[in-house]
Design an enzyme around this catalytic site. Sequence first.
Site, PDB file in Angstrom:
ATOM      1  N   PRO A 138     -13.561  38.291 -78.501  1.00 43.67           N
ATOM      2  CA  PRO A 138     -12.784  39.487 -78.876  1.00 43.67           C
ATOM      3  C   PRO A 138     -12.310  39.491 -80.329  1.00 43.67           C
ATOM      4  O   PRO A 138     -12.219  40.557 -80.937  1.00 43.67           O
ATOM      5  CB  PRO A 138     -11.603  39.450 -77.901  1.00 43.67           C
ATOM      6  CG  PRO A 138     -12.136  38.753 -76.696  1.00 43.67           C
ATOM      7  CD  PRO A 138     -13.054  37.691 -77.241  1.00 43.67           C
ATOM      8  N   TYR A 139     -12.011  38.321 -80.874  1.00 38.70           N
ATOM      9  CA  TYR A 139     -11.605  38.272 -82.281  1.00 38.70           C
ATOM     10  C   TYR A 139     -12.712  38.815 -83.176  1.00 38.70           C
ATOM     11  O   TYR A 139     -12.487  39.711 -84.000  1.00 38.70           O
ATOM     12  CB  TYR A 139     -11.254  36.835 -82.666  1.00 38.70           C
ATOM     13  CG  TYR A 139     -11.041  36.617 -84.144  1.00 38.70           C
ATOM     14  CD1 TYR A 139     -10.102  37.359 -84.849  1.00 38.70           C
ATOM     15  CD2 TYR A 139     -11.781  35.661 -84.839  1.00 38.70           C
ATOM     16  CE1 TYR A 139      -9.905  37.160 -86.209  1.00 38.70           C
ATOM     17  CE2 TYR A 139     -11.582  35.447 -86.198  1.00 38.70           C
ATOM     18  CZ  TYR A 139     -10.648  36.198 -86.875  1.00 38.70           C
ATOM     19  OH  TYR A 139     -10.458  35.995 -88.218  1.00 38.70           O
TER      20      TYR A 139
END
Length: 411
Positions: free
Chosen positions: A218-219
């Site tokens: 997700p980062y």
Amino acid sequence: MLSFSRARSQGRNTRPLGGGMEYLEPKRKSNVMGKIILVVSLTALCIFMLKHASSFTSPTAFSRSEDGVTHVLVTGGAGYIGSHAALRLLKDSYRVTIVDNLSRGNLGAVKVLQGLFPEPGRLQFIYADLGDAKAVDKIFSENAFDAVMHFAAVAYVGESTLDPLKYYHNITSNTLVVLEAVARHKVKKLIYSSTCATYGEPDKMPIVEVTPQVPINPYGKAKKMAEDMILDFSKNSDMAVMILRYFNVIGSDPEGRLGEAPKPELREHGRISGACFDAARGVIPGLQVKGTDYKTGDGTCVRDYIDVTDLVDAHVKALEKAKPRNVGIYNVGTGKGRSVKEFVEACKKATGVDIKVDFLPRRPGDYAEVYSDPAKILRDLNWSARYTNLQESLEVAWKWQKTHPHGYASS
């Protein structure tokens, strides 16, 4: 007739009092009520003026453009990388505004900078959350920014897999708020702090700027979305844009003024350098290396470690070289990969401590090998990493850690 009318008129406005005297009660009441209304009105006016005192002050140096002075907004400027960037900009005579909500940054870093550059018109700090669109627009309305360096972001791969919505909100959504303000107020330059995590796990090494972006956590996904928004906006804008995708950041200010001081509750998600130093100081019992079965030379992950001093130098060069209606995308790394085991050995030597190491299974969202090809940034911006000795960078950072055992609270 005239005297009778006066008597009737007086009769309506007087009340008999002992001894045949009369007093004008309604008129007196009217005077009292008037005084009360006046006091209430003055009190309300004072409260309004106190709440909006800044509206009545004369314009500051930060609110007006000045020939020969470039005013840079540094979002996340109280954080590890952002504070080092602010220091470099101030040393180079830029005017700097730091905006930070201190959720990850340190007010102590801002105080260090304020102590170093106390002159009026050099540095100001604004406490604000970039998720608050009204607050952000107010900041842009009250300040004459020539450029924005957008560092503010949560930035831990492991944490992003546990709390992905925080990352999409903090990185993608907040970048949209900043971009809208930049567009509305016609800021000329945007330098965006991105990451090699947008590439995911490429088939070929080293990574070049045209390597397909296939993030796996997700980062990285949130950062890529932010990049896409900026790129789409830039197609119909005169703004100069630079996107810097950098690799694993280490080190600290060589003169010992700033360092890395993550919040204690984030230690488990932090950078490997922070974990090494915590183990060396005995804050944690040892270092945990997650993943020893990757397809690399020694089974541990391989990363490109870039010194923070080199990194902020790349940002300043990007700011200087940014051109209207142009987008520059650059990898910022050394071009050399080092394994986690190599890093740990360098950290042991830098600290002089035989750190205990526990080897554990892989961490979700990690990739085996990532390092850059920095040829493009050398060619276009004349930038290359100078602080490439891993042990020396760690020694500099360790010196700050030893003198600041409780972070900036030790100062």
